[in-house]
Write a protein that holds these residues in place. Structure first.
Motif, PDB file in Angstrom:
ATOM      1  N   LEU A  47       0.816  -1.210   0.000  1.00 36.71           N
ATOM      2  CA  LEU A  47       0.000   0.000   0.000  1.00 36.71           C
ATOM      3  C   LEU A  47       0.848   1.258   0.000  1.00 36.71           C
ATOM      4  CD1 LEU A  47      -2.767  -1.078   2.547  1.00 36.71           C
ATOM      5  CD2 LEU A  47      -2.924  -0.996   0.047  1.00 36.71           C
ATOM      6  N   ALA A  48       2.122   1.116   0.431  1.00 37.67           N
ATOM      7  CA  ALA A  48       3.021   2.266   0.497  1.00 37.67           C
ATOM      8  C   ALA A  48       3.900   2.390  -0.743  1.00 37.67           C
ATOM      9  CB  ALA A  48       3.906   2.149   1.743  1.00 37.67           C
ATOM     10  N   ILE A  49       3.570   1.688  -1.814  1.00 32.90           N
ATOM     11  CA  ILE A  49       4.365   1.740  -3.039  1.00 32.90           C
ATOM     12  C   ILE A  49       4.437   3.177  -3.560  1.00 32.90           C
ATOM     13  CG2 ILE A  49       2.362   1.253  -4.496  1.00 32.90           C
ATOM     14  CD1 ILE A  49       4.215  -0.286  -6.368  1.00 32.90           C
ATOM     15  N   ALA A  50       5.611   3.545  -4.057  1.00 32.46           N
ATOM     16  CA  ALA A  50       5.813   4.910  -4.547  1.00 32.46           C
ATOM     17  C   ALA A  50       4.853   5.210  -5.702  1.00 32.46           C
ATOM     18  CB  ALA A  50       7.261   5.081  -5.011  1.00 32.46           C
ATOM     19  N   PRO A  51       4.237   6.386  -5.701  1.00 32.81           N
ATOM     20  CA  PRO A  51       3.267   6.714  -6.761  1.00 32.81           C
ATOM     21  C   PRO A  51       3.853   6.605  -8.162  1.00 32.81           C
ATOM     22  CG  PRO A  51       3.126   8.298  -4.954  1.00 32.81           C
ATOM     23  CD  PRO A  51       4.321   7.448  -4.686  1.00 32.81           C
ATOM     24  N   TRP A  52       5.116   6.999  -8.346  1.00 35.04           N
ATOM     25  CA  TRP A  52       5.678   6.954  -9.695  1.00 35.04           C
ATOM     26  C   TRP A  52       5.875   5.521 -10.161  1.00 35.04           C
ATOM     27  CZ3 TRP A  52      10.470   4.909 -11.017  1.00 35.04           C
ATOM     28  CH2 TRP A  52      11.345   4.633  -9.962  1.00 35.04           C
ATOM     29  N   TRP A  53       6.131   4.585  -9.204  1.00 34.44           N
ATOM     30  CA  TRP A  53       6.220   3.174  -9.577  1.00 34.44           C
ATOM     31  C   TRP A  53       4.838   2.660  -9.981  1.00 34.44           C
ATOM     32  CZ3 TRP A  53       9.457  -0.024 -11.415  1.00 34.44           C
ATOM     33  CH2 TRP A  53      10.808   0.019 -11.067  1.00 34.44           C
ATOM     34  N   LEU A  54       3.820   3.117  -9.274  1.00 34.13           N
ATOM     35  CA  LEU A  54       2.460   2.697  -9.604  1.00 34.13           C
ATOM     36  C   LEU A  54       2.074   3.179 -11.000  1.00 34.13           C
ATOM     37  CD1 LEU A  54      -0.147   1.337  -8.666  1.00 34.13           C
ATOM     38  CD2 LEU A  54      -0.838   3.515  -7.660  1.00 34.13           C
ATOM     39  N   VAL A  55       2.396   4.436 -11.314  1.00 38.77           N
ATOM     40  CA  VAL A  55       2.101   4.978 -12.644  1.00 38.77           C
ATOM     41  C   VAL A  55       2.869   4.210 -13.715  1.00 38.77           C
ATOM     42  CG1 VAL A  55       2.334   7.009 -14.124  1.00 38.77           C
ATOM     43  CG2 VAL A  55       1.519   7.266 -11.763  1.00 38.77           C
ATOM     44  N   ALA A  56       4.160   3.932 -13.445  1.00 35.75           N
ATOM     45  CA  ALA A  56       4.974   3.203 -14.419  1.00 35.75           C
ATOM     46  C   ALA A  56       4.402   1.809 -14.678  1.00 35.75           C
ATOM     47  CB  ALA A  56       6.420   3.101 -13.918  1.00 35.75           C
ATOM     48  N   THR A  57       3.950   1.146 -13.621  1.00 37.65           N
ATOM     49  CA  THR A  57       3.384  -0.192 -13.770  1.00 37.65           C
ATOM     50  C   THR A  57       2.090  -0.154 -14.576  1.00 37.65           C
ATOM     51  OG1 THR A  57       4.334  -0.848 -11.641  1.00 37.65           O
ATOM     52  CG2 THR A  57       2.585  -2.227 -12.531  1.00 37.65           C
ATOM     53  N   LEU A  58       1.260   0.838 -14.313  1.00 40.48           N
ATOM     54  CA  LEU A  58       0.008   0.962 -15.066  1.00 40.48           C
ATOM     55  C   LEU A  58       0.286   1.236 -16.543  1.00 40.48           C
ATOM     56  CD1 LEU A  58      -2.165   3.023 -12.548  1.00 40.48           C
ATOM     57  CD2 LEU A  58      -2.344   0.594 -13.096  1.00 40.48           C
ATOM     58  N   LEU A  59       1.297   2.052 -16.829  1.00 35.85           N
ATOM     59  CA  LEU A  59       1.657   2.314 -18.223  1.00 35.85           C
ATOM     60  C   LEU A  59       2.168   1.048 -18.907  1.00 35.85           C
ATOM     61  CD1 LEU A  59       3.407   5.813 -17.966  1.00 35.85           C
ATOM     62  CD2 LEU A  59       1.148   5.284 -18.898  1.00 35.85           C
ATOM     63  N   ILE A  60       2.951   0.251 -18.171  1.00 33.89           N
ATOM     64  CA  ILE A  60       3.432  -1.018 -18.721  1.00 33.89           C
ATOM     65  C   ILE A  60       2.252  -1.929 -19.051  1.00 33.89           C
ATOM     66  CG2 ILE A  60       4.650  -3.162 -18.127  1.00 33.89           C
ATOM     67  CD1 ILE A  60       6.639  -1.468 -16.556  1.00 33.89           C
ATOM     68  N   ALA A  61       1.233  -1.929 -18.186  1.00 34.50           N
ATOM     69  CA  ALA A  61       0.075  -2.798 -18.395  1.00 34.50           C
ATOM     70  C   ALA A  61      -0.785  -2.330 -19.560  1.00 34.50           C
ATOM     71  CB  ALA A  61      -0.764  -2.864 -17.114  1.00 34.50           C
ATOM     72  N   ILE A  62      -0.907  -1.008 -19.741  1.00 29.92           N
ATOM     73  CA  ILE A  62      -1.794  -0.462 -20.768  1.00 29.92           C
ATOM     74  C   ILE A  62      -1.121  -0.409 -22.131  1.00 29.92           C
ATOM     75  CG2 ILE A  62      -3.065   1.619 -21.457  1.00 29.92           C
ATOM     76  CD1 ILE A  62      -3.562   2.167 -18.506  1.00 29.92           C
ATOM     77  N   ALA A  63       0.202  -0.302 -22.161  1.00 28.99           N
ATOM     78  CA  ALA A  63       0.927  -0.158 -23.430  1.00 28.99           C
ATOM     79  C   ALA A  63       0.565  -1.223 -24.464  1.00 28.99           C
ATOM     80  CB  ALA A  63       2.434  -0.153 -23.171  1.00 28.99           C
ATOM     81  N   PRO A  64       0.411  -2.514 -24.074  1.00 31.47           N
ATOM     82  CA  PRO A  64       0.043  -3.507 -25.089  1.00 31.47           C
ATOM     83  C   PRO A  64      -1.272  -3.220 -25.800  1.00 31.47           C
ATOM     84  CG  PRO A  64       0.913  -4.598 -23.147  1.00 31.47           C
ATOM     85  CD  PRO A  64       0.754  -3.148 -22.791  1.00 31.47           C
ATOM     86  N   LEU A  65      -2.235  -2.584 -25.114  1.00 31.88           N
ATOM     87  CA  LEU A  65      -3.493  -2.245 -25.773  1.00 31.88           C
ATOM     88  C   LEU A  65      -3.265  -1.258 -26.906  1.00 31.88           C
ATOM     89  CD1 LEU A  65      -5.979  -1.851 -22.767  1.00 31.88           C
ATOM     90  CD2 LEU A  65      -5.652  -3.825 -24.256  1.00 31.88           C
ATOM     91  N   GLY A  66      -2.419  -0.252 -26.652  1.00 31.24           N
ATOM     92  CA  GLY A  66      -2.121   0.726 -27.683  1.00 31.24           C
ATOM     93  C   GLY A  66      -1.380   0.117 -28.861  1.00 31.24           C
ATOM     94  N   CYS A  67      -0.371  -0.705 -28.568  1.00 32.07           N
ATOM     95  CA  CYS A  67       0.386  -1.351 -29.641  1.00 32.07           C
ATOM     96  C   CYS A  67      -0.505  -2.273 -30.464  1.00 32.07           C
ATOM     97  CB  CYS A  67       1.551  -2.139 -29.040  1.00 32.07           C
ATOM     98  SG  CYS A  67       2.850  -1.116 -28.319  1.00 32.07           S
ATOM     99  N   ASN A  68      -1.346  -3.029 -29.786  1.00 29.73           N
ATOM    100  CA  ASN A  68      -2.228  -3.956 -30.497  1.00 29.73           C
ATOM    101  C   ASN A  68      -3.239  -3.209 -31.363  1.00 29.73           C
ATOM    102  OD1 ASN A  68      -3.018  -6.512 -31.233  1.00 29.73           O
ATOM    103  ND2 ASN A  68      -4.195  -6.912 -29.389  1.00 29.73           N
ATOM    104  N   THR A  69      -3.719  -2.068 -30.871  1.00 28.63           N
ATOM    105  CA  THR A  69      -4.642  -1.257 -31.667  1.00 28.63           C
ATOM    106  C   THR A  69      -3.982  -0.795 -32.963  1.00 28.63           C
ATOM    107  OG1 THR A  69      -5.861  -0.487 -29.717  1.00 28.63           O
ATOM    108  CG2 THR A  69      -5.983   0.888 -31.696  1.00 28.63           C
ATOM    109  N   LEU A  70      -2.747  -0.329 -32.865  1.00 30.25           N
ATOM    110  CA  LEU A  70      -2.029   0.110 -34.061  1.00 30.25           C
ATOM    111  C   LEU A  70      -1.782  -1.053 -35.013  1.00 30.25           C
ATOM    112  CD1 LEU A  70       0.573   2.601 -32.537  1.00 30.25           C
ATOM    113  CD2 LEU A  70      -1.459   3.153 -33.887  1.00 30.25           C
ATOM    114  N   ARG A  71      -1.485  -2.233 -34.482  1.00 31.88           N
ATOM    115  CA  ARG A  71      -1.267  -3.403 -35.341  1.00 31.88           C
ATOM    116  C   ARG A  71      -2.540  -3.754 -36.122  1.00 31.88           C
ATOM    117  NH1 ARG A  71       0.669  -8.033 -31.494  1.00 31.88           N
ATOM    118  NH2 ARG A  71       0.565  -9.211 -33.456  1.00 31.88           N
TER     119      ARG A  71
END
Length: 334
Positions: A47-71
């Motif tokens: 619960l105490a995870i750094a906010p910037w790590w949380l944002v980075a992880t969410l971006l890593i998770a969402i990035a495949p959706l964007g790449c797949n859309t372009l494909r």
């Protein structure tokens, strides 16, 4: 509704509505598992995870959706000029939702093909596009995984880990699970093509085959640039997808060798593919514990497992469902 904005056909909305209860159940199950299996100290660290790590992880998770859309968009526009990026995005979101309610070996491909055909691409061309996506995945994995396995020193353990992961979802059977799924698929196809209805299906399949041949001739003549560009997008997509566990672990203070973790996570994905339950429920968790159980601190393993499934699967399913509901919830006059 505008003629330029086709809504979701009724043939797809019915099955989706009947099965989408799996998404909230999966999210609730992950939360309950996290609370029961994680000690208070580790849970507090999560619960105490750094906010910037949380944002980075969410971006890593969402990035495949964007790449797949372009494909999807690049191939759909190649086969039918004028195909919209918005429809490519909806294709990917539908496939993401479908992956939550079907076994992983099926995934969202039926919804993907159905929606592309509904958008005017044609059933044969829609199947061609889905097959091209699978081919791109196969080419990238065939090149990247051996390189990663050799560079990380995992090659001697690779087969053993893979066999053990498959055994975790089918004790005493292992690789025979794959053979069984193939045989069941062949039997289903044979049954569907029998009798009067089977004759009509064979006529449809012949029409699809003609479309497929036309598309393949076009791709051979002018599709190389699109294919090579999509291979780059595929590499980025899988690079992000296979980095999720390493990102979560680093954010929780248990960093892993990034390349090492990517190979191990691919084994988890293979286990998910052969798990016969909707959304790979059970098999994904068993494979993760077997593969990463010795790589992560025991106190943090349940937390990282639950976060991996929640952020990388159920969270994406919920996001896809919310976006589809929002975009199709508004009705515009023709």
């Amino acid at each position: 509704m505008s003629e330029h904005d086709p809504g979701l056909p009724a043939s797809l909305t019915g099955p989706l509505r009947r099965l989408l209860w799996i998404v909230p159940v999966g999210i609730g199950g992950n939360l309950v598992y996290t609370l029961l299996a994680t000690d208070r100290e580790a849970l507090g660290a999560g619960l105490a995870i750094a906010p910037w790590w949380l944002v980075a992880t969410l971006l890593i998770a969402i990035a495949p959706l964007g790449c797949n859309t372009l494909r999807v968009w690049r191939w759909a526009r190649f086969l039918r000029p004028g195909f919209r990026l918005r429809d490519a995005g909806r294709t990917v979101l539908l496939a993401e939702v479908g992956a939550a309610v079907t076994p992983s070996v099926i995934g969202g491909s039926p919804l993907k093909v159905a929606w592309l055909a509904h958008c005017g691409l044609g059933p044969g061309s829609a199947f061609t596009l889905a097959a091209l996506g699978s081919l791109e995945d196969l080419v990238v994995m065939a090149i990247a995984l051996p390189c990663l396995a050799v560079s990380t020193g995992l090659l001697p353990r690779f087969v053993g880990l893979l066999s053990g992961a498959l055994e975790s979802i089918a004790p005493g059977r292992g690789f025979l699970v794959i053979l069984l799924l193939v045989l069941l698929g062949m039997l289903a196809c044979r049954l569907l093509l029998r009798g009067p209805r089977g004759l009509r299906r064979r006529v449809v399949l012949r029409r699809w085959r003609r479309e497929l041949r036309q598309d393949l001739r076009l791709i051979r003549r002018r599709g190389l640039v699109t294919f090579l560009g999509n291979l780059v997008l595929t590499a980025v997509q899988w690079g992000a997808r296979l980095s999720l566990v390493a990102g979560l672990a680093a954010g929780l203070g248990a960093p892993l060798n990034w390349l090492h973790a990517m190979v191990l996570q691919w084994i988890c994905f293979l286990v998910m593919t052969v798990t016969p339950t909707p959304g790979a429920v059970g098999g994904a968790e068993a494979g993760f514990l077997l593969v990463f159980g010795r790589e992560l601190p025991a106190a943090l393993t349940p937390l990282i497992l639950a976060a991996w499934r929640l952020v990388g699967f159920y969270g994406l399913n919920a996001l896809a469902l919310a976006l589809l509901t929002a975009t199709w919830g508004r009705r515009r006059p023709a």
